[in-house]
Design an enzyme around this catalytic site. Structure first.
Site, short mmCIF file in Angstrom:
data_model
loop_
_atom_site.label_atom_id
_atom_site.label_comp_id
_atom_site.label_asym_id
_atom_site.label_seq_id
_atom_site.Cartn_x
_atom_site.Cartn_y
_atom_site.Cartn_z
N GLY A 10 -33.65 -54.27 -0.60
CA GLY A 10 -33.84 -55.20 -1.72
C GLY A 10 -35.32 -55.47 -1.91
O GLY A 10 -35.93 -56.14 -1.09
N VAL A 13 -39.11 -59.97 -5.28
CA VAL A 13 -40.39 -60.56 -4.88
C VAL A 13 -40.43 -60.83 -3.38
O VAL A 13 -41.40 -60.47 -2.69
CB VAL A 13 -40.59 -61.89 -5.65
CG1 VAL A 13 -41.86 -62.58 -5.20
CG2 VAL A 13 -40.62 -61.64 -7.14
N GLY A 15 -38.45 -59.54 -0.95
CA GLY A 15 -38.29 -58.31 -0.19
C GLY A 15 -39.60 -57.54 -0.09
O GLY A 15 -39.97 -57.04 0.97
N ASN A 33 -34.21 -49.77 -2.46
CA ASN A 33 -33.71 -50.54 -3.60
C ASN A 33 -32.79 -49.64 -4.40
O ASN A 33 -33.02 -48.42 -4.47
CB ASN A 33 -34.86 -51.04 -4.48
CG ASN A 33 -34.44 -52.24 -5.32
OD1 ASN A 33 -34.51 -53.38 -4.88
ND2 ASN A 33 -33.96 -51.98 -6.53
N LYS A 80 -29.59 -61.12 -3.53
CA LYS A 80 -28.97 -62.36 -3.97
C LYS A 80 -27.80 -62.75 -3.06
O LYS A 80 -27.00 -61.89 -2.68
CB LYS A 80 -28.43 -62.11 -5.39
CG LYS A 80 -28.44 -63.30 -6.29
CD LYS A 80 -28.21 -62.77 -7.71
CE LYS A 80 -27.80 -63.79 -8.67
NZ LYS A 80 -26.95 -64.78 -8.60
N ALA A 81 -27.72 -64.04 -2.75
CA ALA A 81 -26.60 -64.52 -1.94
C ALA A 81 -25.29 -64.39 -2.71
O ALA A 81 -25.30 -64.24 -3.93
CB ALA A 81 -26.84 -65.97 -1.56
N ASN A 192 -33.28 -77.09 2.80
CA ASN A 192 -33.39 -77.15 1.34
C ASN A 192 -32.92 -78.50 0.80
O ASN A 192 -33.48 -79.01 -0.17
CB ASN A 192 -32.56 -76.03 0.70
CG ASN A 192 -33.26 -74.69 0.80
OD1 ASN A 192 -34.13 -74.50 1.63
ND2 ASN A 192 -32.88 -73.75 -0.04
N GLU A 195 -35.65 -80.74 1.25
CA GLU A 195 -36.64 -80.32 0.22
C GLU A 195 -36.29 -80.93 -1.15
O GLU A 195 -37.17 -81.45 -1.84
CB GLU A 195 -36.62 -78.78 0.17
CG GLU A 195 -37.36 -78.11 -0.96
CD GLU A 195 -37.06 -76.59 -0.98
OE1 GLU A 195 -37.34 -75.91 0.03
OE2 GLU A 195 -36.54 -76.09 -2.00
N TYR A 196 -35.01 -80.91 -1.52
CA TYR A 196 -34.59 -81.48 -2.80
C TYR A 196 -35.00 -82.96 -2.88
O TYR A 196 -35.52 -83.42 -3.89
CB TYR A 196 -33.06 -81.42 -2.93
CG TYR A 196 -32.49 -80.19 -3.60
CD1 TYR A 196 -32.78 -78.92 -3.15
CD2 TYR A 196 -31.61 -80.31 -4.68
CE1 TYR A 196 -32.22 -77.80 -3.74
CE2 TYR A 196 -31.03 -79.20 -5.28
CZ TYR A 196 -31.34 -77.94 -4.81
OH TYR A 196 -30.79 -76.85 -5.40
N ARG A 440 -6.50 -101.44 0.75
CA ARG A 440 -5.73 -100.25 1.16
C ARG A 440 -4.38 -100.68 1.75
O ARG A 440 -3.34 -100.07 1.52
CB ARG A 440 -6.52 -99.43 2.18
CG ARG A 440 -7.75 -98.76 1.61
CD ARG A 440 -8.53 -98.03 2.71
NE ARG A 440 -7.84 -96.84 3.18
CZ ARG A 440 -7.44 -96.65 4.42
NH1 ARG A 440 -7.65 -97.59 5.34
NH2 ARG A 440 -6.82 -95.55 4.77
C1 6PG Z 1 -37.70 -72.04 0.61
C2 6PG Z 1 -37.06 -72.49 -0.67
C3 6PG Z 1 -36.33 -71.35 -1.31
C4 6PG Z 1 -35.99 -71.56 -2.78
C5 6PG Z 1 -34.97 -72.63 -3.00
C6 6PG Z 1 -35.00 -73.16 -4.38
O1 6PG Z 1 -37.38 -72.64 1.61
O2 6PG Z 1 -38.51 -71.12 0.56
O3 6PG Z 1 -36.15 -73.51 -0.42
O4 6PG Z 1 -35.23 -71.04 -0.52
O5 6PG Z 1 -37.14 -71.81 -3.50
O6 6PG Z 1 -33.73 -72.04 -2.76
O7 6PG Z 1 -33.80 -73.77 -4.59
P1 6PG Z 1 -33.35 -74.33 -5.98
O8 6PG Z 1 -33.53 -73.21 -6.97
O9 6PG Z 1 -31.94 -74.71 -5.76
O10 6PG Z 1 -34.27 -75.48 -6.25
#
Ligand code: 6PG
Length: 463
Positions: A10, A13, A15, A33, A80-81, A192, A195-196, A440
Site C-alpha cells: 500500500g 501517503v 505507506g 501497490n 484502508k481499515a 485517537n 486526540e479528539y 426503576r
Molecule cells: C495519528 C492520527 C491518525 C489520523 C486520525 C484522524 O495518530 O496519526 O490519529 O490516525 O489522523 O485517524 O482521525 P479522524 O479523521 O477521525 O479525525
C-alpha cells in the site's frame, strides 16, 4: 536480487513515508501497490522519484512481491481499515509460508484485529495489529508505534519497528509490545479518542478567544501557554494554523466549520459505554463534531437568536488553568478506559509504558504525557496522584469562570462543561442516583440497595 528485510503493501501517503523511513534505517524493503484504475503508475513513480535509494524494490505482482522478502516474511499493510484488510489477507495467503508475519498498520477496529489474528493462527501465519501515530511526518521521521499480537511474532519485527520509531527523552524507542490480540489497535483507538478531546478543547479556546481577539492575538496567547506546562504538539500546530495566510486572508477564516471523522473517536465512545467507563470527554468531542456538520440547521436557527456581544474579555491565565484542568480530566478518562479494557481482556497493559511511547512521534505528545509516565508508574488513576488532585482542586474556580464566560457569550463549550461536570460528580459524596433507583423499582420492580442495611442485599417497595 537478495531477499529483502521487509515488505510494505500500500503506497498511499503513509505507506510511502514509512517505506522511506525503513530504507533510511538501512533495511531493504519491497513495496507493492495494486495497479487498478488510477493506481497504475504508483509503484513505478515511487521507485523513479526515489531512485537514489538502492534498497527499495517495487512490485505490482503480489506473488513476486511476497517471494522477494526474506522468510519469515514481515509484511506491513498500509491500506484502508475495514474490508480491504480482509481482502488483501486473502490475496496474500496463497503465497505465504509458515510463521510469516502480517502487520496491519492502519486504524483497524480492535475486535476485527482479534478475529483476524485468531483466523490466521489456524493458517500458521502471525498477525500483528499495529497502531501507528504521527501522520505523514511521523511515518517519515519516526512515529509512535503500538503493536499488539503474539510476543514471539513481535520479537521478530521489533528490530525494525523499534529502529524506525520515534525515540523518547532517554533515546528509547517509542514502540513497545502492547499486549495480545487487538491490544495495540485498542490503545491506538483510545489515543485517537484523547486526540479528539484535545482538539475539541483547543477549538473551544479558539471560540472563546475569537469573541474579543484577532487570529494573531490568539496565536500569541497560545504561544505563551506553549512555553509552559500545557506545551503540546496539538497546541503548537494550532498556533501555526492561526498564523497561516493565503495572500491577505488567514486560511483558518476560509475553512468551512464542519468537522469530519473516520471512526476511532466514535468507536472509543461506544466501547466506553460497553465497558461501563464514563469517557465523557471523548464522546463530547465526537458529538461536537457531529453538531458541527449540521451547518444548514445551525445557519437557519441562528437567524432567530439575538446576537450577544462579549462585554469583557476573559482572563487568559484563568483560561490556561481551565485548559490544564480539562486536559487532565481527558487523560485521566482515557487511561481509565485502557485500564478497564486491560482487566476485561486480560491484557495486563502497562499504562506508564503506553504513556512513554506517546511522549514522542504521536499526535498527543505533550508535557502532560511526559508527566503521566511518572504518575502512571504508581497509580492507574490520576486522581490518586496527590499533586494532580490538588492541582484539580485549585483549578476548579478557573473552569467555573471559563464556563460562565461561555454561557454569558453563547459560546458552546461541550468539552469544558463535561470536564467540569465529571469533576463535580466524581468528587460528590451523595449523588442523586437514589431517585433513579426508586423510579426503576416503582415502574419495573428492579429493586434497590439500602444505605442503612448491608448494601449487598436488594429490596423492593410496594409503591
Ligand atoms: C495519528 C492520527 C491518525 C489520523 C486520525 C484522524 O495518530 O496519526 O490519529 O490516525 O489522523 O485517524 O482521525 P479522524 O479523521 O477521525 O479525525
Amino acid at each position: 536480487m537478495h531477499k529483502t528485510d521487509f515488505g510494505v503493501l500500500g503506497l498511499g501517503v503513509m505507506g510511502k513515508s514509512i517505506s522511506l523511513n525503513i530504507a533510511d534505517n538501512d533495511f531493504s524493503v519491497s513495496v507493492y501497490n495494486r495497479i487498478e484504475a488510477d493506481e497504475t503508475h504508483i509503484v513505478s513513480k515511487f521507485i523513479h522519484d526515489n531512485s537514489h535509494y538502492k534498497n527499495i524494490y517495487g512490485f505490482t505482482d503480489i506473488a513476486k512481491f511476497v517471494a522477494s522478502i526474506e522468510r519469515p516474511r514481515k509484511i506491513l499493510l498500509m491500506i484502508k481499515a475495514g474490508n480491504p484488510i480482509d481482502l488483501v489477507i486473502e490475496q496474500l495467503l496463497p503465497f505465504l509460508d509458515k510463521n510469516d508475519i502480517i502487520i496491519d498498520g492502519g486504524n483497524s477496529l480492535y475486535t476485527d484485529t482479534t478475529r483476524r489474528s485468531r483466523c490466521l493462527t489456524f493458517k500458521n501465519v502471525y498477525f500483528i495489529g499495529c497502531g501507528i501515530s504521527g501522520g505523514e511526518e511521523g511515518a517519515r521521521k519516526g512515529p509512535s508505534i503500538m503493536p499488539g499480537g503474539s510476543i514471539n511474532a513481535y520479537k521478530q519485527v521489533a528490530p525494525i519497528l523499534e529502529k524506525i520509531s520515534a525515540k523518547d527523552k532517554n533515546n528509547n524507542p517509542c514502540c513497545v509490545h502492547i499486549g495480545t490480540d487487538g491490544a495495540g489497535h485498542f490503545v491506538k483507538m483510545v489515543h485517537n479518542g484523547i486526540e479528539y478531546a484535545e482538539m475539541q478543547l483547543l477549538s473551544e479556546i479558539y471560540a472563546i478567544l475569537s469573541t474579543s481577539h484577532t487570529n494573531e492575538e490568539i496565536a500569541t496567547i497560545l504561544s505563551n501557554w506553549n512555553s509552559r506546562s500545557e506545551k503540546s504538539y496539538l497546541l503548537e500546530i494550532t498556533i501555526e494554523i492561526l498564523r497561516k495566510k493565503e495572500g491577505n486572508d488567514y486560511v483558518i477564516d476560509r475553512i468551512l466549520d464542519k468537522a469530519l471523522s473516520k471512526g476511532t473517536g466514535s468507536w472509543s465512545s461506544k466501547i466506553a459505554l460497553d465497558l461501563g467507563i464514563p469517557s465523557t470527554m471523548i464522546s463530547s468531542a465526537v458529538f461536537a463534531r457531529y453538531i458541527s456538520t449540521l451547518k444548514e440547521k445551525r445557519v437557519k436557527f441562528s437567524k432567530s437568536i439575538k446576537k450577544k456581544n462579549s462585554l469583557k474579555s476573559i482572563n487568559h491565565k484563568s483560561l490556561e488553568r481551565a485548559y490544564g484542568f480539562a486536559r487532565t480530566i481527558n487523560h485521566h478518562q482515557g487511561f481509565q478506559l485502557i485500564q478497564k479494557a486491560s482487566e476485561n481482556y486480560n491484557w495486563d497493559l502497562n499504562l506508564s509504558e503506553i504513556a512513554r511511547i506517546w511522549t514522542n512521534g504521536c499526535i498527543i505528545r505533550s508535557k502532560l504525557i511526559e508527566l503521566s509516565v511518572e504518575i502512571l508508574k504508581n497509580h492507574s488513576d490520576y486522581f490518586e496522584d496527590h499533586i494532580t488532585f490538588k492541582s484539580l482542586i485549585s483549578s476548579e474556580k478557573h473552569i467555573v469562570t471559563t464556563l460562565q464566560y461561555g454561557l454569558a457569550n453563547r459560546v458552546p463549550l461541550d468539552a469544558f462543561s463535561v470536564a467540569h461536570n465529571y469533576w463535580i460528580s466524581i468528587t460528590t459524596e451523595k449523588s442523586s442516583a437514589n431517585i433513579i433507583q426508586a423510579q426503576r423499582d416503582y415502574f419495573g420492580a428492579h429493586t434497590y440497595q439500602r444505605n442503612d442495611i448491608d448494601s449487598s442485599e436488594f429490596f423492593h417497595t410496594n409503591w
